[in-house]
Write an enzyme that holds these catalytic residues in place. Structure first.
Site, PDB file in Angstrom:
ATOM      1  N   GLY A 206     -84.960 -29.943 -49.461  1.00  0.00           N
ATOM      2  CA  GLY A 206     -84.368 -31.084 -50.185  1.00  0.00           C
ATOM      3  C   GLY A 206     -83.020 -31.434 -49.591  1.00  0.00           C
ATOM      4  N   ASN A 207     -82.246 -32.214 -50.296  1.00  0.00           N
ATOM      5  CA  ASN A 207     -80.886 -32.525 -49.833  1.00  0.00           C
ATOM      6  C   ASN A 207     -79.986 -32.791 -51.035  1.00  0.00           C
ATOM      7  OD1 ASN A 207     -80.903 -35.503 -50.438  1.00  0.00           O
ATOM      8  ND2 ASN A 207     -82.644 -35.402 -49.026  1.00  0.00           N
ATOM      9  N   HIS A 208     -78.701 -33.063 -50.759  1.00  0.00           N
ATOM     10  CA  HIS A 208     -77.701 -33.129 -51.839  1.00  0.00           C
ATOM     11  C   HIS A 208     -77.606 -34.490 -52.534  1.00  0.00           C
ATOM     12  CE1 HIS A 208     -76.251 -29.173 -51.055  1.00  0.00           C
ATOM     13  NE2 HIS A 208     -75.944 -29.466 -49.791  1.00  0.00           N
TER      14      HIS A 208
END
Ligand code: CTP
Length: 398
Positions: A206-208
């Protein structure tokens, strides 16, 4: 949006009355015409001279002086909106029960325009059942209440009861009364948030991305009249703004499918999601155990949603993409504009303070197909959304 709007500002006796000076300035600066009515008690907190100078109109306090009678009916009919800020406990009770012993109350009772109130009082007064009941009565008359803030109070205590800040009052009025419906009848597609690419049932890539910027854009489009389809990756943000249909998705492929289905019916598409560029080739059906000394996860490219929509785009559609870069920002942004056949790329650089993932502010530069390059100041994401939608509207009606 306040240009030429007629605002009647009603000020009551409260320490928060000092904020009404700033509110008057903001309204005048925004192009509004401001008239002020005060209770006699408010005079102890702010000077009518200051207010009449700032508002460029005489301040009305008394129902009559010995020679002439002030026409309260006229004031209440003149205004597009009446704002009571600050609203003291005493005046709130009188308004709720129809008392009429000063000019402000007479004006309130004869006002034909919408009335908005910004209460200010100490915490215990704010929570008293009498205040609760009075507020409910005001709301039952159709008056709108701007919520109080929490913080230091005049009594030295800390708690609920602070009058909303002038900027918040301006925003409230704008959102509730003066929004330009320049996208009425239009349809918009927005992506927001990250995507999660599953490795096994408990792990993902995933990412932020928080989804805040995309949500702010969806809300701005909806407030301006568009019917919005929001394709939202895994994110904790949610909305209460009417006119937004939220489709929750997890993976880049699900986001791709949802977008392709909606795009043909959209006038505007804003791809603000941080879509994973790679996804595992296979997803383990069971949790991967840590028995092996190392683990290799083979990744394959996801499909580029923006690029795919760019290929299908019609002349009458506006397609907007985002670029989040750390180096050679402008060059990459311009390159994305052409390689993805977008009409506009919104660049945010991770090098700018207060821009990017997780922040409530953003600092952007807009690159348009025409070659136009528009840098903006760092602003709250809501205002950034407003700037972006202004450019979209401009392009849509060009
Ligand atoms: N985007 C998309 N689908 C993808 C990847 C990105 O629609 N699979 C969109 C994003 O929503 C954004 C724009 O493409 O509007 C730019 O995304 P970004 O990741 O910065 O660019 P990439 O094209 O993926 O290039 P790179 O990562 O090499 O910078």
């Amino acid at each position: 949006m306040f240009q030429d709007k007629k605002i009647l500002l009603a000020i009551t006796g409260s320490i928060a009355a000092y904020k009404s000076i700033l509110l008057t300035r903001l309204l005048i600066k925004a192009g509004a015409e401001v008239k002020i009515v005060m209770t006699p008690a408010a005079r102890d907190f702010v000077s009518p001279l200051t207010l009449s100078t700032l508002s460029r109109n005489p301040v009305v306090i008394d129902l009559s002086n010995n020679e002439s009678w002030s026409n309260h009916v006229q004031l209440g009919r003149w205004a597009d909106i009446m704002i009571v800020a600050p609203l003291s406990c005493n005046t709130m009770a009188k308004m709720a029960h129809g008392l009429c012993d000063n000019m402000l109350l007479a004006t309130y009772l004869s006002a034909t325009c919408p009335v908005v109130v910004a209460p200010a009082m100490d915490e215990d007064m704010w929570h008293h059942p009498a205040t609760r009941n009075n507020l409910q009565l005001l709301e039952s008359y159709g008056n709108k209440v701007i919520p109080v803030g929490r913080g230091d109070l005049a009594s030295g205590l800390y708690g609920d009861g602070r009058m909303a800040e002038p900027e918040t009052i301006m925003q409230f009025i704008q959102e509730h009364y003066f929004i330009n419906q320049d996208l009425a009848g239009r349809k918009a597609l927005v992506t927001a948030g990250p995507t999660y690419e599953p490795i096994d049932p408990v792990r993902f890539i995933g990412n932020h991305s928080s989804g805040k910027m995309g949500l702010a854009i969806a809300e701005e489009l909806a407030r301006r009249g568009a019917a919005v389809q929001l394709i939202l990756g895994p994110s904790s943000v949610n909305t209460t703004v009417a006119g937004i249909k939220v489709h929750k998705v997890q993976t880049a492929q699900q986001m791709f499918d949802a977008c392709l289905q909606e795009f043909a019916g959209a006038d505007i598409a804003v791809m603000s999601a941080a879509v994973a560029d790679f996804t595992p080739v296979t997803t383990n059906a069971e949790k991967i155990k840590k028995t092996a000394g190392s683990l290799t996860v083979e990744l394959t490219k996801t499909r580029d949603i923006l690029k795919s929509l760019g290929k299908e785009k019609r002349q009458d559609q506006v397609l907007v993409g985002f670029a989040l870069e750390t180096n050679n920002e402008k060059e990459f942004a311009r390159e994305k504009l052409s390689s993805k056949n977008a009409d506009m790329i919104v660049l945010n650089s991770l090098n700018d303070e207060g821009a990017g993932f997780g922040y409530d502010t953003n600092k952007i530069t807009i690159f348009e197909r025409s070659g136009l390059e528009l840098p903006y100041e760092r602003k709250p994401k809501q205002q950034v959304a407003h700037d972006i939608v202004d450019r979209i509207v401009n392009m849509l009606y060009a």
